[in-house]
Design a protein around this motif. Structure first.
Motif, PDB file in Angstrom:
ATOM      1  N   ALA A  85       0.833  -1.208   0.000  1.00 42.17           N
ATOM      2  CA  ALA A  85       0.000   0.000   0.000  1.00 42.17           C
ATOM      3  C   ALA A  85       0.868   1.260   0.000  1.00 42.17           C
ATOM      4  CB  ALA A  85      -0.931  -0.014   1.207  1.00 42.17           C
ATOM      5  N   HIS A  86       1.948   1.253   0.765  1.00 41.38           N
ATOM      6  CA  HIS A  86       2.867   2.405   0.757  1.00 41.38           C
ATOM      7  C   HIS A  86       3.463   2.615  -0.634  1.00 41.38           C
ATOM      8  CE1 HIS A  86       2.803   3.737   4.856  1.00 41.38           C
ATOM      9  NE2 HIS A  86       3.268   2.605   5.370  1.00 41.38           N
ATOM     10  N   ALA A  87       3.851   1.522  -1.277  1.00 40.83           N
ATOM     11  CA  ALA A  87       4.429   1.642  -2.619  1.00 40.83           C
ATOM     12  C   ALA A  87       3.421   2.220  -3.599  1.00 40.83           C
ATOM     13  CB  ALA A  87       4.913   0.266  -3.101  1.00 40.83           C
ATOM     14  N   ALA A  88       2.144   1.824  -3.458  1.00 40.51           N
ATOM     15  CA  ALA A  88       1.106   2.262  -4.395  1.00 40.51           C
ATOM     16  C   ALA A  88       0.871   3.763  -4.328  1.00 40.51           C
ATOM     17  CB  ALA A  88      -0.192   1.526  -4.118  1.00 40.51           C
ATOM     18  N   ILE A  89       1.047   4.365  -3.142  1.00 43.02           N
ATOM     19  CA  ILE A  89       0.864   5.817  -3.039  1.00 43.02           C
ATOM     20  C   ILE A  89       2.224   6.534  -3.048  1.00 43.02           C
ATOM     21  CG2 ILE A  89      -1.408   5.781  -1.986  1.00 43.02           C
ATOM     22  CD1 ILE A  89      -0.121   6.119   0.744  1.00 43.02           C
ATOM     23  N   LEU A  90       3.187   5.856  -3.686  1.00 44.06           N
ATOM     24  CA  LEU A  90       4.500   6.441  -3.979  1.00 44.06           C
ATOM     25  C   LEU A  90       5.237   6.854  -2.711  1.00 44.06           C
ATOM     26  CD1 LEU A  90       3.520   8.566  -7.118  1.00 44.06           C
ATOM     27  CD2 LEU A  90       3.898   6.110  -6.906  1.00 44.06           C
ATOM     28  N   ARG A  91       5.216   5.953  -1.722  1.00 41.64           N
ATOM     29  CA  ARG A  91       6.005   6.158  -0.501  1.00 41.64           C
ATOM     30  C   ARG A  91       6.973   4.978  -0.344  1.00 41.64           C
ATOM     31  NH1 ARG A  91       1.058   7.712   3.605  1.00 41.64           N
ATOM     32  NH2 ARG A  91       0.561   9.764   2.734  1.00 41.64           N
ATOM     33  N   PRO A  92       7.937   4.862  -1.257  1.00 46.89           N
ATOM     34  CA  PRO A  92       8.822   3.696  -1.221  1.00 46.89           C
ATOM     35  C   PRO A  92       9.695   3.631   0.031  1.00 46.89           C
ATOM     36  CG  PRO A  92       9.577   5.312  -2.839  1.00 46.89           C
ATOM     37  CD  PRO A  92       8.225   5.755  -2.386  1.00 46.89           C
ATOM     38  N   LYS A  93       9.991   4.783   0.653  1.00 47.61           N
ATOM     39  CA  LYS A  93      10.801   4.744   1.888  1.00 47.61           C
ATOM     40  C   LYS A  93      10.059   4.007   2.996  1.00 47.61           C
ATOM     41  CE  LYS A  93      13.411   8.983   0.972  1.00 47.61           C
ATOM     42  NZ  LYS A  93      13.653  10.387   1.370  1.00 47.61           N
TER      43      LYS A  93
END
Length: 477
Positions: A85-93
């Motif tokens: 879910a973090h990756a999907a909203i462009l929060r890879p950190k």
């Protein structure tokens, strides 16, 4: 009588069946009922988190995965779902932190190790882009000498001169249907011409429907070219007496995004006052880099084509006012009740090319309605949500009958919410080949009455959705 725990397990099993049938709303409802009976089982939360991910409610997925991790701090799946879910909203950190936790808890988990390495690579890339970013880059059109660019003699399509023609568009439609491209010179011509047209339009386009004209409002099409062809087959192609308004998210996810963008742009060039294009949250650089459009442009044409499209996307209007009755915008309403149509008119979209993390532009592209009154946190993890009272006040203050927005899958293709004052229309049936939704569009005549139509997906060539996406992040979903 079965115990509450047994009833909850049965509901979870029914939820799994609905999930397998790609009915995400039904799966979410069943998992929710299971949780109401037994809120101590972490797997119920991770199952619902996965259904939320499929329905793009990434903020809710993060909340559920977090709850699962609280119930069982060693539950690897909870951290993995949250990372997705973090990756999907462009929060890879944030995704990196969760994937590290997965690997710590299960050092043999090859999938988590692979995803961790991929996310770390994305973080390094983003840091690099941030370090080299410059304020005012020259236009990608600079140095492009179209006059000296030749079209090879073996090009078998209709030639494009100084102006677009219906003949060229008709030929382009057939070329795209059969998997052919148009010459890159023609791509440059179309995008450059349309950027100039939309740049001159106001941030909120204001139009009236003439007595002899029908207007069709479409929601997200997301690169589903063959479904757009079905919509045109059923409803008629754009013409002098049949205007169209496409309410953002023409691109990304579907693997014929360049075809849709070029076709809509070609119609815009041919009839600037009969084809209306609103910007969506996917007509933005950060989404295009991850969800497929940048990769598709490079695969089918070249990087310059993507850069030209990016410039044109940032020039697109953010809203269209139909008569004085309907405000059409991609996402929804605002965090401040005092916002008026005048405030929208004053947004300087040319100074702020990308929507950022706050402000009117971001809210217009990202917000969603909710059933509860007031405002709430976004189920997406970006923007916020607005209730029926917010919609009612906005419409009354601005003399509107309703707002029309898109941005979300609706299983029936459209939905009238907030006492009919908030209407969602979504025009990508069987979204991403995974969701069993219908598509819809709205016809509006000179009487300004809304006429809803539904349609179903049609077969397409065997190219999967997001075939051109940044697989480092997309393979997690």
């Amino acid at each position: 009588m079965a115990s509450a725990a047994d009833q909850a397990t049965a509901l979870k099993n029914d939820g799994n069946k609905a999930f397998a049938a790609h009915d995400w709303p039904k799966a979410i409802d069943l998992y929710t009922k299971a949780i109401e009976l037994n809120d101590k089982e972490p797997a119920f939360f991770t199952n619902r988190a996965q259904a939320y991910i499929k329905s793009e409610a990434y903020g809710y997925a993060i909340a559920d995965a977090t709850k699962a991790a609280e119930l069982n701090p060693k539950f690897v799946k909870a951290y993995f779902r949250r990372a997705v879910a973090h990756a999907a909203i462009l929060r890879p950190k944030d995704a990196v932190q969760d994937l590290r936790k997965c690997v710590t808890l299960d050092p043999t988990n090859k999938d988590a190790k692979l995803k961790l390495a991929e996310c770390q690579k994305i973080v390094r890339q983003l840091n690099f882009y941030a370090a080299i970013e410059v304020g005012d880059e020259p236009s990608a059109a600079e140095g492009l000498d179209l006059n000296s660019m030749t079209v090879e003699p073996d090009y078998d399509g209709v030639k494009l001169g100084e102006e677009i023609t219906q003949e060229f568009i008709d030929d382009m439609i057939e070329r795209f249907k059969s998997g052919k491209k148009i010459h890159r010179k023609y791509v440059y011509q179309i995008v450059i011409a349309v950027k100039k047209i939309v740049y001159e339009e106001p941030t909120m386009v204001e139009m009236k429907i003439p007595d002899d004209v029908k207007l069709t409002v479409c929601g997200d099409t997301h690169g589903q070219y063959y479904d757009l062809m079905e919509l045109f087959r059923l409803n008629g192609r754009p013409s002098e007496k049949h205007w169209y308004l496409f309410n953002g998210d023409f691109v990304d996810r579907g693997s014929w995004s360049t075809e849709i963008a070029l076709l809509l742009y070609a119609y815009k060039w041919l009839r600037p006052s009969g084809m209306f294009l609103n910007r969506g949250n996917h007509e933005t650089d950060d989404m295009n880099k991850v969800y497929g459009f940048e990769g598709e442009c490079k695969a089918k044409y070249n990087e310059r084509v993507f850069k030209l499209f990016s410039e044109s996307f940032s020039a697109l209007p953010l809203a269209t006012l139909i008569g004085t009755r309907y405000l059409v915008l991609h996402g929804g309403l605002f965090s401040d009740d005092n916002v008026t149509l005048d405030d929208i008119r004053k947004v300087n979209r040319h100074a702020q090319r990308q929507p950022g993390q706050s402000g009117l532009m971001m809210e217009m592209l990202w917000t969603d309605p909710q059933t509860a009154p007031g405002r709430g946190p976004s189920k997406r993890g970006v923007g916020m949500q607005f209730g029926p009272d917010v919609t009612k006040r906005f419409c009354e203050k601005n003399g509107l009958d309703a707002i029309i927005r898109s941005h979300e899958v609706r299983m029936d293709g459209y939905e009238e919410e907030h006492d009919g004052k908030c209407i969602t229309v979504f025009s990508a049936p069987k979204y991403c080949d995974q969701t069993e939704n219908r598509g819809a569009y709205i016809n509006i005549g000179p009487d300004y009455k809304l006429d809803f139509h539904q349609f179903d997906a049609v077969p397409h060539p065997p190219i999967r959705p997001m075939a051109y996406a940044n697989n480092s992040l997309m393979s997690m979903m």
